[in-house]
Design a protein around this motif. Structure first.
Motif, PDB file in Angstrom:
ATOM      1  N   THR A   1      64.356  49.552  42.188  1.00 52.77           N
ATOM      2  CA  THR A   1      65.098  49.748  40.937  1.00 52.77           C
ATOM      3  C   THR A   1      65.669  51.152  40.845  1.00 52.77           C
ATOM      4  OG1 THR A   1      63.064  50.463  39.823  1.00 52.77           O
ATOM      5  CG2 THR A   1      63.654  48.125  39.629  1.00 52.77           C
ATOM      6  N   GLY A   2      65.407  52.016  41.849  1.00 54.34           N
ATOM      7  CA  GLY A   2      65.743  53.425  41.758  1.00 54.34           C
ATOM      8  C   GLY A   2      67.214  53.734  41.938  1.00 54.34           C
ATOM      9  N   PRO A   3      67.594  55.000  41.760  1.00 52.11           N
ATOM     10  CA  PRO A   3      68.999  55.405  41.809  1.00 52.11           C
ATOM     11  C   PRO A   3      69.555  55.532  43.229  1.00 52.11           C
ATOM     12  CG  PRO A   3      67.625  57.298  41.305  1.00 52.11           C
ATOM     13  CD  PRO A   3      66.716  56.113  41.315  1.00 52.11           C
ATOM     14  N   TYR A   4      68.734  55.299  44.258  1.00 46.24           N
ATOM     15  CA  TYR A   4      69.202  55.388  45.641  1.00 46.24           C
ATOM     16  C   TYR A   4      68.772  54.162  46.429  1.00 46.24           C
ATOM     17  CZ  TYR A   4      70.604  60.199  44.861  1.00 46.24           C
ATOM     18  OH  TYR A   4      71.231  61.327  44.387  1.00 46.24           O
ATOM     19  N   ARG A   5      69.564  53.895  47.480  1.00 47.36           N
ATOM     20  CA  ARG A   5      69.225  52.832  48.420  1.00 47.36           C
ATOM     21  C   ARG A   5      69.214  53.407  49.831  1.00 47.36           C
ATOM     22  NH1 ARG A   5      71.340  46.861  47.682  1.00 47.36           N
ATOM     23  NH2 ARG A   5      69.398  46.671  48.876  1.00 47.36           N
ATOM     24  N   LEU A   6      68.510  52.704  50.697  1.00 49.27           N
ATOM     25  CA  LEU A   6      68.476  53.100  52.096  1.00 49.27           C
ATOM     26  C   LEU A   6      69.855  52.899  52.706  1.00 49.27           C
ATOM     27  CD1 LEU A   6      66.045  54.140  53.683  1.00 49.27           C
ATOM     28  CD2 LEU A   6      65.707  51.812  54.554  1.00 49.27           C
ATOM     29  N   HIS A   7      70.366  53.948  53.386  1.00 52.21           N
ATOM     30  CA  HIS A   7      71.711  53.901  53.946  1.00 52.21           C
ATOM     31  C   HIS A   7      71.700  53.955  55.473  1.00 52.21           C
ATOM     32  CE1 HIS A   7      76.035  54.522  54.164  1.00 52.21           C
ATOM     33  NE2 HIS A   7      75.858  55.626  54.867  1.00 52.21           N
ATOM     34  N   GLU A   8      70.875  54.808  56.040  1.00 47.40           N
ATOM     35  CA  GLU A   8      70.830  54.961  57.492  1.00 47.40           C
ATOM     36  C   GLU A   8      69.438  55.465  57.885  1.00 47.40           C
ATOM     37  OE1 GLU A   8      72.763  57.826  60.973  1.00 47.40           O
ATOM     38  OE2 GLU A   8      73.746  57.683  59.012  1.00 47.40           O
TER      39      GLU A   8
ATOM     40  N   TRP B   1      70.553  50.906  37.055  1.00 48.57           N
ATOM     41  CA  TRP B   1      70.363  50.475  35.680  1.00 48.57           C
ATOM     42  C   TRP B   1      70.279  51.642  34.698  1.00 48.57           C
ATOM     43  CZ3 TRP B   1      66.317  52.031  32.666  1.00 48.57           C
ATOM     44  CH2 TRP B   1      65.238  52.629  33.325  1.00 48.57           C
ATOM     45  N   GLY B   2      69.777  52.799  35.146  1.00 44.23           N
ATOM     46  CA  GLY B   2      69.609  53.938  34.254  1.00 44.23           C
ATOM     47  C   GLY B   2      70.894  54.685  33.949  1.00 44.23           C
ATOM     48  N   LYS B   3      71.987  54.261  34.551  1.00 43.33           N
ATOM     49  CA  LYS B   3      73.275  54.945  34.360  1.00 43.33           C
ATOM     50  C   LYS B   3      73.660  55.022  32.883  1.00 43.33           C
ATOM     51  CE  LYS B   3      78.099  54.633  35.942  1.00 43.33           C
ATOM     52  NZ  LYS B   3      79.022  53.877  36.830  1.00 43.33           N
ATOM     53  N   GLU B   4      73.357  53.966  32.139  1.00 40.70           N
ATOM     54  CA  GLU B   4      73.728  53.940  30.735  1.00 40.70           C
ATOM     55  C   GLU B   4      72.886  54.900  29.899  1.00 40.70           C
ATOM     56  OE1 GLU B   4      76.371  52.297  29.658  1.00 40.70           O
ATOM     57  OE2 GLU B   4      76.666  51.719  31.752  1.00 40.70           O
ATOM     58  N   SER B   5      71.673  55.197  30.351  1.00 37.11           N
ATOM     59  CA  SER B   5      70.764  56.039  29.581  1.00 37.11           C
ATOM     60  C   SER B   5      70.851  57.502  29.967  1.00 37.11           C
ATOM     61  CB  SER B   5      69.314  55.558  29.767  1.00 37.11           C
ATOM     62  OG  SER B   5      69.168  54.240  29.276  1.00 37.11           O
ATOM     63  N   TRP B   6      70.865  57.809  31.276  1.00 39.62           N
ATOM     64  CA  TRP B   6      70.856  59.214  31.706  1.00 39.62           C
ATOM     65  C   TRP B   6      71.816  59.512  32.837  1.00 39.62           C
ATOM     66  CZ3 TRP B   6      65.809  56.917  31.101  1.00 39.62           C
ATOM     67  CH2 TRP B   6      65.395  56.148  32.167  1.00 39.62           C
ATOM     68  N   GLY B   7      72.739  58.576  33.110  1.00 40.95           N
ATOM     69  CA  GLY B   7      73.784  58.832  34.091  1.00 40.95           C
ATOM     70  C   GLY B   7      73.319  58.589  35.516  1.00 40.95           C
ATOM     71  N   LEU B   8      74.049  59.181  36.453  1.00 46.38           N
ATOM     72  CA  LEU B   8      73.729  59.052  37.870  1.00 46.38           C
ATOM     73  C   LEU B   8      73.381  60.426  38.444  1.00 46.38           C
ATOM     74  CD1 LEU B   8      76.555  56.635  39.096  1.00 46.38           C
ATOM     75  CD2 LEU B   8      74.126  56.081  38.816  1.00 46.38           C
ATOM     76  N   PRO B   9      72.543  60.481  39.468  1.00 47.55           N
ATOM     77  CA  PRO B   9      72.236  61.767  40.100  1.00 47.55           C
ATOM     78  C   PRO B   9      73.485  62.395  40.703  1.00 47.55           C
ATOM     79  CG  PRO B   9      70.703  60.057  40.814  1.00 47.55           C
ATOM     80  CD  PRO B   9      71.810  59.370  40.080  1.00 47.55           C
ATOM     81  N   ALA B  10      73.478  63.717  40.828  1.00 50.47           N
ATOM     82  CA  ALA B  10      74.643  64.420  41.363  1.00 50.47           C
ATOM     83  C   ALA B  10      74.873  64.162  42.847  1.00 50.47           C
ATOM     84  CB  ALA B  10      74.504  65.920  41.096  1.00 50.47           C
TER      85      ALA B  10
END
Length: 596
Positions: free
Chosen positions: A217-224, A239-248
């Motif tokens: 459910t976290g703000p990152y996914r495995l990429h490589e 999902w948290g984008k609406e509450s506290w945005g996205l990480p930089a």
């Protein structure tokens, strides 16, 4: 080489997990930092490079494996999988994450309200059914967090967004429930239930599943993933984008170094932005003009809480079984020298007792008790204690047992390569020889060392019995040192805590009472009673304070990292618990500018 990260005794199998990670860090440099990071592949102004949290080629991203890899492998890590609450080790608060709040409905029951909008990466809603499944899985199989069920009788779904936790009526341990609410990564029921069916309910096969495409459910996914690095990419539909945005950072890259030396050099050069490694004399880096910082710009430089690496005595071997012998050792050690030389001033000078005078534990620190019942560096007093207990020096000027027999050479040990602890034990052995005790510092390889210690085959060892930073501290630390519950007798199995096999019925009663107490004044009195027993018996001897986490950053490419002057987030390396807030506020340095 010092192995950084967590060196602690924790509940259940989390200790084994941490120990296995440390073993991976036992050899030299893997390869040049620039090659490992693959600099040309990702936009530098959108990529945060980290180090010090992964020490070998990744093999599994399964949260219930014995040794999952970054970013899954430690409690509180919130990048890919998330916990119900994010723990703040500075304030002690459980901050909202997958859950928004909790309340006690009676003495044994807590209700947790979940975030209604939370979703898994595959788009499925996160619900109370996922929470119940996550905890129940550890009742059906032996998992790293199965000890949860030592304290909890029932986890039930009240409705789609409410979960009820009922404590075990025998233990009534509110503290450990709070620990598990911010400690356990939630699992997607649909994914893990399907895997359960696929392996036919085989718990071993379920734990051995490598989970190469994790759904969290976290703000990152495995990429490589490779043997040189692990790359995460920001999940734009978090999902948290609406509450506290996205990480930089769009990407987070963990370069896999095998040794501190190469990782520390990469941080100094700006190839790594954020690190969790032991760096001797870090202040010399910024005094040399490099844009490197830590939580504090003056000693002890890092946030010091309740972590206490200690000398652990085998209480079933002579002369360590004698409280007077242990007290003499307590007076013989130069704690100021340990803090100055071994910890390079990252540790204030140790105060006696098992309650820290720093951080959140300071509210329970009883200075008068410590002054009356504690000890200080006083070699003459150490020898007085020995003589009063019947020990006498022989012709070789070394002490003999009260019955006149020789004291065999004693070993004091820590794993080879843990250089700060090796330096500490060198001081310890020197101090003890100076008063007439033949104690020799030895540094075996980690695997045989750890096996012997769990079995009780040692004289004295240095390790950290503190547990992790947790809402259950300092209770958890006292449990790890003074409780015989769940600890097999010497020679009858492995101990996951209380390696010296200390036993005290009065201490057990206090440990049983404290978690149920809600009045802070009463809790402080009970902790003082428990610490009084500790100061009398000295089952372990704290040697130094140690930061829960080493937190260092370089502002060549990213700026606005939290510090004590800018404490918008705790120093939890920007990835763990409430420290995650930093990922939302750090920012790329403008071209040509100098970061702050």
């Amino acid at each position: 080489m010092t192995v950084p990260g967590s060196r602690f005794v924790c509940g259940g199998l989390w200790f084994v997990l941490s120990a296995a990670v440390l073993v991976l860090a036992s050899s030299g440099v893997r390869e040049d930092a620039a090659q490992a990071a693959g600099r040309g592949a990702l936009p530098r102004r959108q990529t945060l490079y980290v180090a010090g949290l992964q020490w070998g080629a990744p093999s599994t991203f399964n949260p219930i494996a014995a040794d999952p890899d970054w970013p899954v492998g430690e409690p509180h890590r919130e990048l890919l999988y998330e916990t119900l609450f994010a723990f703040n080790m500075v304030t002690g608060d459980l901050e909202p994450l997958l859950a928004g709040s909790y309340r006690w409905t009676d003495d044994l029951t807590a209700e947790v309200s979940l975030q209604a909008g939370a979703r898994w990466h595959n788009g499925e809603p996160f619900t109370a059914a996922d929470v119940v499944y996550t905890y129940e899985l550890a009742r059906r199989y032996e998992l790293p967090y199965s000890s949860f069920w030592d304290y909890v009788a029932e986890v039930a779904e009240v409705d789609e967004h409410t979960v009820r936790f009922k404590l075990d009526a025998g233990t009534r341990n509110r503290l450990m429930l709070l620990e598990y609410l911010c400690h356990i990564n939630m699992l997607p029921r649909s994914v893990f239930r399907a895997k359960e069916e696929e392996v036919g309910g085989d718990g071993i096969a379920l734990r051995q599943w490598t989970n190469d495409e994790p759904i969290g459910t976290g703000p990152y996914r495995l990429h490589e993933v490779s043997a040189q690095k692990i790359v995460l990419k920001r999940f734009e539909r978090y999902w948290g984008k609406e509450s506290w945005g996205l990480p930089a950072p769009l990407y987070i890259v963990h370069v896999i170094y095998k040794g501190n030396e190469s990782g520390n050099l990469a941080l100094e050069k700006g190839d790594v932005d954020l690190s969790q490694q032991f760096i001797p004399q870090i202040w010399k880096i910024w005094e040399g003009g490099k844009p490197v910082g830590a939580w504090l710009s003056k000693p002890p430089y890092f946030y010091v809480g309740g972590s206490m690496p200690s000398l652990i005595f085998n209480l079933h071997r002579k002369p360590m079984s004698d409280p007077a012998f242990r007290r003499a050792i307590a007076h013989a050690l130069n704690y100021e020298k340990i803090a100055e030389l071994a910890m390079t001033r990252y540790s204030p000078t140790m105060a006696p007792g098992l309650i820290s005078k720093f951080g959140r534990e300071a509210q329970y620190f009883d200075g008068q008790l410590v002054d009356e019942r504690g000890w200080d560096y006083n070699p003459a007093r150490a020898e007085q204690v020995l003589r009063a207990a019947g020990y006498r020096k022989g012709g070789d000027r070394m002490y003999r047992m009260p019955d006149g027999s020789a004291i065999r050479p004693l070993r004091v040990e820590c794993p080879h390569g843990w250089t700060d602890w090796m330096s500490t034990l060198t001081i310890v052995s020197q101090n003890l020889r100076e008063i007439g005790l033949d104690v020799r510092a030895e540094f075996p390889e980690y695997p045989p060392f750890f096996d012997r210690v769990q079995q009780g085959d040692f004289d004295m060892v240095m390790y950290n019995p503190s547990g992790s930073y947790s809402p259950a501290q300092p209770w958890l630390k006292f449990r790890n040192v003074m409780s015989a519950q769940g600890v097999p007798p010497m020679g009858q199995g492995r101990a996951f805590w209380n390696w010296g096999r200390y036993q005290n019925d009065e201490a057990e009663k206090l440990l049983a009472r404290i978690p149920a107490v809600t009045d802070e004044a009463q809790r402080k009195r009970l902790y003082s009673d428990l610490n009084r027993i500790f100061l009398r018996d000295i089952p372990v001897l704290p040697l130094e304070y140690r930061p829960w986490l080493f937190y260092e950053f370089n502002t060549t490419h990213w700026e606005n990292f939290p510090t004590v002057e800018n404490p918008y987030a705790p120093p939890q390396i920007c990835t763990d618990g409430a420290g995650m807030r930093a990922l939302y506020k750090i920012r790329p340095v403008r071209p040509g500018a100098r970061g702050r």
